[in-house]
Design a protein around this motif. Structure first.
Motif, PDB file in Angstrom:
ATOM      1  N   GLU A   1       1.063  -1.007   0.240  1.00  0.00           N
ATOM      2  CA  GLU A   1      -0.178   0.207   0.146  1.00  0.00           C
ATOM      3  C   GLU A   1       1.263   1.225   0.108  1.00  0.00           C
ATOM      4  O   GLU A   1       0.436   2.153  -0.642  1.00  0.00           O
ATOM      5  CB  GLU A   1      -1.016   0.161   1.103  1.00  0.00           C
TER       6      GLU A   1
ATOM      7  N   HIS B   1       2.425   1.375  -3.848  1.00  0.00           N
ATOM      8  CA  HIS B   1       1.167   2.025  -3.997  1.00  0.00           C
ATOM      9  C   HIS B   1       0.395   4.090  -4.296  1.00  0.00           C
ATOM     10  O   HIS B   1       0.416   4.322  -4.695  1.00  0.00           O
ATOM     11  CB  HIS B   1       0.308   1.556  -4.375  1.00  0.00           C
ATOM     12  N   LYS B   2       0.882   4.133  -2.956  1.00  0.00           N
ATOM     13  CA  LYS B   2       0.145   5.452  -2.542  1.00  0.00           C
ATOM     14  C   LYS B   2       1.354   6.445  -2.706  1.00  0.00           C
ATOM     15  O   LYS B   2       0.750   7.972  -2.919  1.00  0.00           O
ATOM     16  CB  LYS B   2      -0.304   5.714  -1.021  1.00  0.00           C
ATOM     17  N   ARG B   3       2.950   6.600  -3.072  1.00  0.00           N
ATOM     18  CA  ARG B   3       3.648   7.174  -3.035  1.00  0.00           C
ATOM     19  C   ARG B   3       3.777   7.426  -4.502  1.00  0.00           C
ATOM     20  O   ARG B   3       3.686   8.324  -4.902  1.00  0.00           O
ATOM     21  CB  ARG B   3       4.809   6.352  -3.027  1.00  0.00           C
ATOM     22  N   MET B   4       3.604   6.303  -5.183  1.00  0.00           N
ATOM     23  CA  MET B   4       3.202   6.932  -6.641  1.00  0.00           C
ATOM     24  C   MET B   4       2.125   6.958  -7.040  1.00  0.00           C
ATOM     25  O   MET B   4       2.520   8.419  -8.083  1.00  0.00           O
ATOM     26  CB  MET B   4       3.118   4.918  -7.654  1.00  0.00           C
ATOM     27  N   GLN B   5       1.398   7.184  -6.507  1.00  0.00           N
ATOM     28  CA  GLN B   5      -0.146   7.973  -6.513  1.00  0.00           C
ATOM     29  C   GLN B   5       0.035   9.027  -6.206  1.00  0.00           C
ATOM     30  O   GLN B   5      -0.167  10.420  -7.471  1.00  0.00           O
ATOM     31  CB  GLN B   5      -0.905   7.244  -5.901  1.00  0.00           C
ATOM     32  N   LYS B   6       0.606  10.172  -5.075  1.00  0.00           N
ATOM     33  CA  LYS B   6       1.201  11.342  -5.283  1.00  0.00           C
ATOM     34  C   LYS B   6       1.817  10.900  -5.442  1.00  0.00           C
ATOM     35  O   LYS B   6       2.079  12.515  -5.683  1.00  0.00           O
ATOM     36  CB  LYS B   6       1.718  10.953  -3.600  1.00  0.00           C
ATOM     37  N   ASP B   7       2.599  10.941  -5.795  1.00  0.00           N
ATOM     38  CA  ASP B   7       4.391  11.414  -6.221  1.00  0.00           C
ATOM     39  C   ASP B   7       4.440  11.737  -7.462  1.00  0.00           C
ATOM     40  O   ASP B   7       6.067  12.097  -8.420  1.00  0.00           O
ATOM     41  CB  ASP B   7       5.332  11.630  -5.517  1.00  0.00           C
ATOM     42  N   GLY B   8       3.981  10.180  -8.336  1.00  0.00           N
ATOM     43  CA  GLY B   8       4.316   9.201  -9.472  1.00  0.00           C
ATOM     44  C   GLY B   8       5.780   8.470  -9.737  1.00  0.00           C
ATOM     45  O   GLY B   8       6.300   8.761 -10.553  1.00  0.00           O
TER      46      GLY B   8
ATOM     47  N   GLY C   1      -9.564   1.926  -6.716  1.00  0.00           N
ATOM     48  CA  GLY C   1      -9.067   2.781  -7.352  1.00  0.00           C
ATOM     49  C   GLY C   1      -7.625   2.345  -7.719  1.00  0.00           C
ATOM     50  O   GLY C   1      -6.872   2.711  -7.654  1.00  0.00           O
ATOM     51  N   PHE C   2      -7.670   1.011  -7.833  1.00  0.00           N
ATOM     52  CA  PHE C   2      -6.240   0.752  -8.207  1.00  0.00           C
ATOM     53  C   PHE C   2      -5.804   0.011  -9.866  1.00  0.00           C
ATOM     54  O   PHE C   2      -7.027  -0.142  -9.865  1.00  0.00           O
ATOM     55  CB  PHE C   2      -5.512  -0.825  -7.346  1.00  0.00           C
TER      56      PHE C   2
ATOM     57  N   ARG D   1       0.201  -0.452 -13.299  1.00  0.00           N
ATOM     58  CA  ARG D   1       1.502   0.975 -13.567  1.00  0.00           C
ATOM     59  C   ARG D   1       2.515   0.016 -12.932  1.00  0.00           C
ATOM     60  O   ARG D   1       2.964  -0.101 -11.914  1.00  0.00           O
ATOM     61  CB  ARG D   1       0.845   1.985 -13.516  1.00  0.00           C
TER      62      ARG D   1
END
Length: 226
Positions: free
Chosen positions: A11, A14-21, A75-76, A79
């Motif tokens: 998690e 995943h969250k880090r990627m969603q936030k910062d790319g 929402g996953f 990627r």
């Protein structure tokens, strides 16, 4: 089923990627999960991969594909998480496919004491077309011996030869001596004589009458396997 630490790591990535790319580093993963060493992160990443939640991408630094997430996380969408990505150096050429031609390897050629003439195909080797002269026939030979080492030709190299019966003085050629000895040497013409020069001071230059030497082709390329 995932352990709490495995789920937390998945998690967090995943969250880090969603936030910062961008993905977190192993040090950031370690701090987020309050682990003492990065070896613990390695074990968690391996466990997630074995369970089919992620897939590590070969030959790419810090690159992970999230394949699926635990049930209940909304929402996953899969990627690629790719880290340490840099722009190419200035002036770098784009990678593109290079055309190649298969040439017959006609046995071994002596770069030392001459061996008997070569006449049979022993194998085939793929050669970049840029190495070949358009409209000409070519073949390859495996080098045996060290008489051409100062010309950058080592024992075991594959030399690419443009087939032909003529050569300029100074060319490295396949020379057929008295119709039964084949050797790879630098050709020098001296009046009605031909000198076959080695590129190693341990070997003497051999001199023949013009009618004793037949040029079988000249060197146009070299392939070396390490």
């Amino acid at each position: 089923m995932l352990t709490r630490k495995q789920r937390d790591l998945l998690e967090f990535i995943h969250k880090r990627m969603q936030k910062d790319g961008v993905p977190p580093s192993f040090d950031e993963m370690k701090e987020a999960l309050d682990l003492r060493s990065k070896s613990g992160i390695h074990r968690l990443i391996t466990a997630l991969e074995e369970r089919g939640f992620i897939r590590r991408l070969a030959h790419r630094a810090r690159a992970i594909e999230i394949v699926k997430m635990p049930e209940g996380m909304e929402g996953f969408a899969p990627r690629v998480i790719e880290g340490d990505r840099r722009d190419p150096p200035a002036g770098a050429l784009s990678v593109r496919a290079a055309a190649a031609t298969e040439l017959p390897v006609m046995g071994k050629i002596a770069a030392g004491v001459p061996i008997e003439a070569i006449s049979q195909v022993a194998a085939h080797v793929a050669v970049p077309q840029q190495m070949l002269n358009s409209g000409q026939n070519h073949y390859a030979l495996e080098v045996k011996g060290d008489s051409m080492i100062d010309a950058g030709i080592n024992d075991g190299d594959i030399v690419v030869i443009e087939e032909g019966t003529t050569a300029d003085s100074g060319d490295i050629v396949v020379a057929l001596v008295e119709d039964h000895e084949a050797t790879l040497k630098r050709l020098r013409r001296k009046g009605g004589m031909i000198a076959l020069e080695a590129a190693n001071p341990a070997y003497e230059t051999r001199v023949f009458r013009d009618d004793q030497v037949k040029v079988q082709g000249k060197l146009v390329g070299l392939i070396r396997t390490y």
